[in-house]
Scaffold this active site. Structure first.
Site, mmCIF file in Angstrom:
data_model
loop_
_atom_site.group_PDB
_atom_site.id
_atom_site.type_symbol
_atom_site.label_atom_id
_atom_site.label_comp_id
_atom_site.label_asym_id
_atom_site.label_seq_id
_atom_site.Cartn_x
_atom_site.Cartn_y
_atom_site.Cartn_z
ATOM 1 N N ASP A 110 0.871 -1.155 0.000
ATOM 2 C CA ASP A 110 0.000 0.000 0.000
ATOM 3 C C ASP A 110 0.918 1.217 0.000
ATOM 4 O OD1 ASP A 110 -2.450 1.415 0.298
ATOM 5 O OD2 ASP A 110 -1.832 1.823 2.361
ATOM 6 N N ASP A 150 -1.138 -0.881 6.281
ATOM 7 C CA ASP A 150 -1.473 -0.641 7.678
ATOM 8 C C ASP A 150 -2.741 -1.433 7.975
ATOM 9 O OD1 ASP A 150 -3.957 1.004 7.897
ATOM 10 O OD2 ASP A 150 -2.819 2.329 6.581
ATOM 11 N N ASP A 159 -6.495 -1.293 5.573
ATOM 12 C CA ASP A 159 -6.253 -2.344 4.595
ATOM 13 C C ASP A 159 -6.657 -3.730 5.082
ATOM 14 O OD1 ASP A 159 -5.123 -0.370 3.071
ATOM 15 O OD2 ASP A 159 -3.124 -0.696 3.873
#
Lengths: 70, 647
Positions: free
Chosen positions: B349, B542, B546
């Protein structure tokens, strides 16, 4: 559903862990049990209705001692 | 929790002490037995008559089997009444049969194995003592964590400093921490500044600067300044307590490769009992030598040991977990260790993972900056998004106007009405959705995006009044970590809600070639699913935003942010934000899994080779017992050797 953590004394070998898993796994209301020889702990996932006394009895019946319930 | 840990600690310590006592007692009687037997056997020196010798062995052997071996015998025999056999059942049966041959030899012609029986028990106890100690060593890092917490705290009460025990600290108490002292519990600094060594908890070796309003973690060490800290979490809720709980629970999770060994373990003892019985019948039938048949059957009973099989995985997992914990890598699920070796793709991410997650306003374009910022500030004040916070910080408005009809459009932007004017702030997609023309602003947008900015377009009554560029700084070691993964042959991918151009700019800076941009938060897990079609995927993000993607991935690696760790999602949790942790977690997982495989190999090989040898009658019962003890000690010791691996 609830999670019960037991500290168990007297597990000297690998088959001890699997015995406890077998005997407790059969109890009604117990969804899963996982025993760690390394931490001397059993983590049980069970229905709220599970009979705690039955779990305790079955473990002591096959020769192990519960010294803490969380 | 503390109460519980104290208990757990003592289970193991009590066991070691108890085995040690038994060990000394057993050998006190077994050494004379061994001496007279050696003299008798090899030097044919007969001190006593044969009858007297057997009586002596029975007397000396009695305490070894029935006093120092009492618990083993008792637990073993319990197996025969409850039909839940364990390895004590094998030892109990083996030693009892051997001991009884001594008594039987007075009545029938049979070899006396009573001395052997004592030696088996003595070696068994020795083996258990060494194994229990080695198992203790396997969990030494975790024990250190248990002991890490502060015992006392100095608090300010009625303007006086008093020292109290840690259990008495309550949320809201003001703690005073002097230089060099341990911070008693999690809290927030209300006065003073210092740097804090958090290495023991997060693995971060460089002290972290702390000032007013900084969060601090209990059990970390204050370096140079005096800190006044308001306690925010105590007891079970602290960061350290969470880490410990997480590691402990992980030990009960299964590594799939162990399943086969577990199945064997669960039927092992009854199977050996049957094999040993058949061996006895076979030998007495074919050799017509009852004495030999007893000896062989006992050897089969005591050579077989499910322990090496059963301990192969848990000990290696324990050592691996401990090594990880020291570096802030928390393995939550044993399965992740096995899956990791098959992972081909690692998805990162962007925000908060590759970047620091604290975006700042870096570019502004408009005819009237003040008006633009006022509008943006009023709107963004109502949003919790990190980008919104960056804008609020930049605009720094003194008073806020009322926003009507405020709405967050997830992954796109915001809308609302200020003083009757309809405001829409967001990305290009949102402007298109709302039919707001970008004409005249394309080149500015392009320019901002090329500089890795997230672009916010601010419109008033469907007309663009300005563009704001917000950029997030990349974490120092992101590039280095991703480089290493690229070099190892992983396919690295970045996923983000940003548009293609901004995303690519960031990806380029850290060395990621593949970018999946414009992904709405709820779509991330679908993208993971798509990538899974081409092999196993690890997702690094995180744990808060997510969570679904972390769950969907084959291995979810959740990155902690300071004092909060997202425990519920992620198979592996990194206590500190650095992506170096991802590289280390991969190395650690692979090394741990290799250890598990080695251990299982040895355990299987041992049983597959030694049991037939014992059945064949070529192994003396005492040697059989020594081999058995060594097999489990070897496995545990080998697991401890994992520590040599540098992560």
């Amino acid at each position: 559903m609830k999670k019960i953590k037991l500290t168990i004394e007297g597990m000297h070998c690998a088959s001890c862990g699997s015995n406890i898993e077998k005997v407790v796994g059969k109890i009604r209301g117990v969804n899963s049990i996982s025993v760690s020889l390394m931490t001397n702990k059993a983590i049980i996932e069970a229905e709220d209705s599970v009979n705690m006394e039955e779990i305790k009895k079955s473990i002591s019946r096959i020769g192990y001692k519960i010294i803490n319930v969380e | 929790m503390d109460h519980n840990h104290a208990n757990n600690e003592s289970v193991e310590e009590r066991e070691i002490i108890s085995w040690k006592r038994k060990l000394i007692g057993a050998w006190f009687f077994t050494i004379p037995i061994a001496l007279v037997m050696l003299l008798d056997k090899f030097f044919e020196i007969k001190i006593f008559s044969e009858q007297l010798m057997i009586i002596l062995l029975l007397i000396l052997g009695f305490p070894v089997i029935f006093i120092f071996g009492f618990q083993t015998i008792k637990s073993g025999l319990k197996g025969f009444t409850s039909f839940y056999f364990n390895m004590d059942s094998l030892i109990a049966l083996g030693t009892l049969i051997a001991y009884l041959t001594g008594i039987a030899s007075f009545f029938v012609l049979i070899q006396d194995y009573s001395g052997i029986s004592a030696m088996i028990m003595a070696f068994f106890i020795t083996g258990k003592f060494v194994e229990t100690k080695a198992r203790g060593r396997a969990s030494q890092e975790i024990k250190k964590l248990l002991e890490l917490g502060a015992k006392k705290a100095r608090i300010l009460r009625n303007k006086q400093e008093i020292e109290i025990s840690i259990e008495e600290v309550q949320i809201g108490d003001i703690l005073i921490v002097k230089p060099g002292e341990k911070i008693p519990t999690d809290g927030v600094i209300i006065k003073g500044q210092s740097s804090v060594n958090e290495s023991m908890v997060t693995g971060e070796s460089i002290p972290v600067d702390k000032k007013l309003n900084s969060n601090v973690i209990g059990a970390t060490i204050n370096q140079e300044g005096i800190l006044y800290i308001k306690a925010t979490k105590v007891g079970k809720d602290t960061f350290l307590a969470h880490i410990i709980e997480l590691i402990e629970e992980a030990q009960s999770t299964k590594v799939p490769i162990q399943a086969m060994a577990d199945k064997i373990t669960s039927i092992f003892v009854p199977t050996i009992l049957i094999i040993s019985m058949l061996t006895f019948v076979g030998w007495s039938f074919f050799s017509q030598d009852l004495s030999k048949a007893f000896g062989v059957a006992v050897a089969v009973l005591v050579i077989a040991c499910p322990c090496a099989l059963g301990l192969a995985t848990p000990t290696a997992l324990m050592v691996g977990s401990g090594m990880g914990a020291k570096k802030g890598i928390l393995i939550r699920k044993g399965e992740a260790i096995q899956t990791m070796k098959n992972v081909k793709t690692i998805i990162f991410d962007k925000t908060g993972t590759i970047t620091k997650g604290n975006p700042e306003v870096t570019e502004i374009y408009s005819k009237d900056n003040e008006h633009l910022l006022e509008i943006a500030g009023n709107m963004e004040k109502l949003s919790e998004h990190p980008i919104a916070k960056a804008i609020v910080k930049k605009t720094d408005l003194k008073d806020y106007k009322q926003v009507k009809n405020f709405k967050v459009i997830s992954g796109k932007g915001l809308e609302g009405t200020i003083l009757g004017k309809k405001i829409v702030i967001g990305n290009e997609v949102l402007m298109n959705d709302k039919n707001i023309s970008l004409k005249g602003f394309e080149s500015v947008i392009n320019d901002f995006e090329g500089k890795a900015n997230t672009v916010l377009i601010v419109s008033e009554n469907k007309k663009i009044i300005g563009i704001i560029g917000v950029a997030d700084t990349i974490k120092e070691d992101s590039k280095n970590a991703i480089n290493k993964l690229n070099m190892e042959g992983y396919r690295t991918v970045m996923i983000t809600g940003d548009n293609e151009k901004t995303a690519k700019a960031i990806a380029h800076q850290v060395g990621i070639k593949e970018v999946i941009a414009k992904v709405l938060p709820e779509e991330k897990s679908n993208k993971v699913k798509e990538l899974q079609k081409r092999g196993m995927v690890a997702f690094v993000g995180d744990g808060i935003n997510d969570a679904p993607a972390l769950k969907q991935a084959n291995v979810g690696i959740a990155i902690g942010t300071g004092t909060d760790i997202a425990i519920e999602s992620g198979d592996i949790v990194l206590a500190r934000g650095s992506l170096r942790g991802v590289v280390a977690a991969i190395i650690l997982s692979k090394a741990t899994f290799r250890k598990i495989k080695q251990n299982l190999f040895w355990a299987f090989a041992y049983n597959v080779i030694m049991i037939p040898l014992a059945i064949g009658g070529v192994i003396h019962p005492v040697l059989a017992e020594i081999a058995m003890a060594l097999s489990s000690i070897t496995v545990v010791t080998n697991a401890n050797l994992l520590r040599r691996k540098r992560i």
